[in-house]
Design an enzyme around this catalytic site. Sequence first.
Site, mmCIF file in Angstrom:
data_model
loop_
_atom_site.group_PDB
_atom_site.id
_atom_site.type_symbol
_atom_site.label_atom_id
_atom_site.label_comp_id
_atom_site.label_asym_id
_atom_site.label_seq_id
_atom_site.Cartn_x
_atom_site.Cartn_y
_atom_site.Cartn_z
ATOM 1 N N HIS A 72 0.808 -1.218 0.000
ATOM 2 C CA HIS A 72 0.000 0.000 0.000
ATOM 3 C C HIS A 72 0.840 1.266 0.000
ATOM 4 O O HIS A 72 1.866 1.364 0.676
ATOM 5 C CB HIS A 72 -1.016 0.009 1.141
ATOM 6 C CG HIS A 72 -0.450 -0.021 2.538
ATOM 7 N ND1 HIS A 72 -0.178 1.120 3.248
ATOM 8 C CD2 HIS A 72 -0.141 -1.049 3.357
ATOM 9 C CE1 HIS A 72 0.268 0.804 4.444
ATOM 10 N NE2 HIS A 72 0.308 -0.511 4.546
ATOM 11 N N ASP A 189 6.110 1.260 6.983
ATOM 12 C CA ASP A 189 4.824 0.631 6.722
ATOM 13 C C ASP A 189 4.015 1.606 5.866
ATOM 14 O O ASP A 189 3.503 2.595 6.388
ATOM 15 C CB ASP A 189 4.140 0.339 8.048
ATOM 16 C CG ASP A 189 2.689 -0.081 7.921
ATOM 17 O OD1 ASP A 189 2.265 -0.457 6.817
ATOM 18 O OD2 ASP A 189 1.967 -0.012 8.941
ATOM 19 N N GLU A 223 -5.103 1.328 2.726
ATOM 20 C CA GLU A 223 -4.953 0.195 3.638
ATOM 21 C C GLU A 223 -5.003 0.627 5.096
ATOM 22 O O GLU A 223 -5.529 -0.105 5.946
ATOM 23 C CB GLU A 223 -3.625 -0.522 3.341
ATOM 24 C CG GLU A 223 -3.476 -1.871 4.043
ATOM 25 C CD GLU A 223 -2.909 -1.774 5.447
ATOM 26 O OE1 GLU A 223 -2.964 -2.796 6.179
ATOM 27 O OE2 GLU A 223 -2.399 -0.698 5.828
ATOM 28 N N ASP A 244 3.919 -6.463 3.790
ATOM 29 C CA ASP A 244 3.662 -5.428 4.788
ATOM 30 C C ASP A 244 4.620 -5.630 5.964
ATOM 31 O O ASP A 244 5.519 -6.465 5.897
ATOM 32 C CB ASP A 244 2.199 -5.472 5.242
ATOM 33 C CG ASP A 244 1.655 -4.098 5.583
ATOM 34 O OD1 ASP A 244 2.407 -3.274 6.128
ATOM 35 O OD2 ASP A 244 0.453 -3.851 5.318
ATOM 36 N N HIS A 324 4.257 1.722 13.554
ATOM 37 C CA HIS A 324 3.402 2.911 13.606
ATOM 38 C C HIS A 324 4.003 4.009 14.484
ATOM 39 O O HIS A 324 3.290 4.900 14.954
ATOM 40 C CB HIS A 324 1.984 2.563 14.062
ATOM 41 C CG HIS A 324 1.166 1.952 12.975
ATOM 42 N ND1 HIS A 324 -0.215 1.849 13.031
ATOM 43 C CD2 HIS A 324 1.517 1.402 11.786
ATOM 44 C CE1 HIS A 324 -0.666 1.268 11.937
ATOM 45 N NE2 HIS A 324 0.377 0.983 11.168
#
Length: 383
Positions: A72, A189, A223, A244, A324
């Site tokens: 993504h 990511d 995503e 991913d 994240h």
Amino acid sequence: MSRLTIDTVYLKDTLAELLSIASPTGYTDTIVRAAVGELRRLGLEMEITRRGAIRARLPGKSPLGARAMIAHLDTLGAQVKMLKPNGRLELVPVGNWSARFAEGARVTIFTDKGAYRGTILPLKASGHTFNEEVDTQPVSWDNVELRVDAIIKDQYDLERLGFAVGDLIAIDPAPEFTDNDFIVSRHLDDKAGVALLFATMEALVRNDAELPVDLFFIFSIAEEIGIGGASVLTDDIASLITIDNGTTAPGQNSSEFGVTIGMADQAGPFDWHLTQKLVKLCEENDIRYQKDIFKYYRSDSAAALEAGYDVRTALVTFGVDASHGYERIHMHALRSIAELLTAYAVSPVEIGRDREMMGSIAGFPTQPMEDADVFPRPVKPQV
């Protein structure tokens, strides 16, 4: 043909270029155009959905039972929730990430009148004013605000300059490529996954690889908000590998080195046959790997299945520390995954029945159960 040699310089340069392009979910047009430009340079044919998801194709010997790989283009971000009386901006996150990692971030705010720079700060940011309260303020999006780098004293100045509820915000990645092949940045990511798709393509094109079936490279654009691969597959695609991040953290089996193969995520187990094929390819090609299960994680493949695509799915991941947040990965994992993807692309099709969406039981695969009494006969009670 076994795994192909990966151009790691190209892989790293591509990742650096991708990280330089802001692409929070909802603001991905620029990175879509950049991806299309590179696909054209590599000579792939492609189609683009009306919102910008990309489906590129390398032709194989047959279009039926095609394979696909997906990553993504979108990243985490934020959005303006309110113009505050003090001239700052109240925020909500785009995607699922903690305000703990938002504090101190440099950002770009996209308004109808142009882009502005700014910083996300806790409400109590000055230790010289709030003393120990700086350390006791709760972590939440209600406790941060965005300071814009412009002469602004109140919400009317914000309105005058063009700020509005709903403006999208890109978070600076702040990438660093170390001499010992670690990469530290936000948005690995899934910018690293996208770079892996390009490195795989480059190796296949450079080696003029023969593919048994068509191979699609898919780039999704939403995503991080759970939509992902919901609307870009074709009915000819029989298998879908998602690339991913895997989480290297206590209680996880992922690693920053080698390939981490996802056995399940919060949506459930991945396809047994496709996953076993990837494990076998790692073993045959001397590619380091490990398996993991992700309880609080879902990917593009879940969105595709929920959209109704009858496709075998698998997940290969590069181990990410502090996912994240300020993420860290290693080039060893990236190279290993690209090698696996090239080996998969040229490997023979093992389930020929997958060429058709529907069929009889003939050719349907079997999972080994030699040690299990699958249908035990009831024991008659003794009289």
